[in-house]
Design a protein around this motif. Structure first.
Motif: not given
Length: 285
Positions: A143-168
């Motif tokens: 979970l702590p690593v996931e939080e860092q990952f999502l923060k970095e994902t938000a930084r990398l996306l363009k303003e109109d970008g989109e993140a998509r994750f398929f998960e259990p």
């Protein structure tokens, strides 16, 4: 962090071994028959059905897409064949070898670029990507690593970008407990305590939450818009069919029909989910 590093080492070892000397013959067959492959995969397989919803196939053409945990690179190759500029990341260097082989064997409009190693240490350019995607990736993270990952994902996306994750998805404790007693390929039943304990010891997945509520709350820290789409409520029963056309026909019916179920039922009973994050907070720059 010691435990996190241990889990990452376990993951790396597991996937280096899994994808070593991988034969790309099937991938080449699929991308050379792309429409036929996607017509089947996106109607019968949960991960493809989920990730390619909302016209994803057509939306990625000419777009920069970062795939996390590219693994065997099937999805990276499909997205590149659809005209996306794909950056494929994995901690396993053997995935990079697959990318090299694919680029040599197939003339993509944009050759796939492999991003090696720990995603959090690569520091790619801000607001670079139109999409960040992952198929069964987040649940490998503590979970702590996931939080860092999502923060970095938000930084990398363009303003109109989109993140998509398929998960259990685990939204029912009862169903979650019952599933451990049903053997699947590579995982013994919990009835066999010794075998199950050995499997658990070698399993690269950390013990953590997979609930839709968790992923919703985790995303709200970095994105203004979060959407969770349940997938697999009825499709989960396909495991009672033998492999073949009858199984695929059931899957196709189930995936289509379950979208019409009341959300309270779908969310509670689903076995997987598509997580969509949009509109990252600007102050993350």
């Amino acid at each position: 962090m010691g435990e996190s590093n241990l889990n990452q080492d376990k993951n790396k070892f597991h996937y280096e071994k899994l994808y070593a000397n991988y034969n790309i013959k099937n991938i080449l067959h699929w991308i050379n028959n792309l429409d036929e492959f996607l017509a089947s995969a996106t109607t019968t397989e949960t991960s493809w059905f989920a990730l390619y919803q909302r016209d994803f196939k057509n939306r990625i053409k000419g777009k920069k897409v970062l795939e996390m945990g590219c693994g065997d690179c099937v999805n990276a190759a499909v997205m590149a064949a659809l005209g996306a500029e794909v950056y494929a990341n994995d901690i396993a260097n053997s995935s990079g070898k697959i990318v090299e082989a694919l680029n040599e064997a197939y003339k993509f409009e944009f050759p796939i670029r492999f991003v090696s190693g720990d995603f959090l240490l690569n520091k790619l350019d801000s607001k670079k990507f139109d999409f960040v995607v992952g198929k069964a990736f987040l649940h490998h993270l503590e979970l702590p690593v996931e939080e860092q990952f999502l923060k970095e994902t938000a930084r990398l996306l363009k303003e109109d970008g989109e993140a998509r994750f398929f998960e259990p998805a685990v939204n029912s404790k009862l169903l979650d407990e019952l599933r451990w007693y049903i053997p699947v390929k590579g995982r013994p039943s919990k009835f066999y305590k010794t075998d199950f304990a050995q499997w658990k010891k070698n399993d690269p997945h950390p013990d953590r939450s997979f609930s839709s509520t968790h992923f919703e709350n985790a995303g709200k820290k970095f994105f203004k818009e979060v959407e969770i789409i349940p997938v697999g409520t009825l499709e989960r029963f396909s495991r009672f069919f033998k492999w073949g056309s009858q199984k695929n026909n059931f899957k196709k019916w189930a995936l289509k029909t379950e979208t019409k179920l009341p959300r309270i039922i779908n969310k509670t009973l689903t076995r997987s989910q598509l997580i969509i994050y949009r509109d990252p907070f600007k102050e993350l720059d």
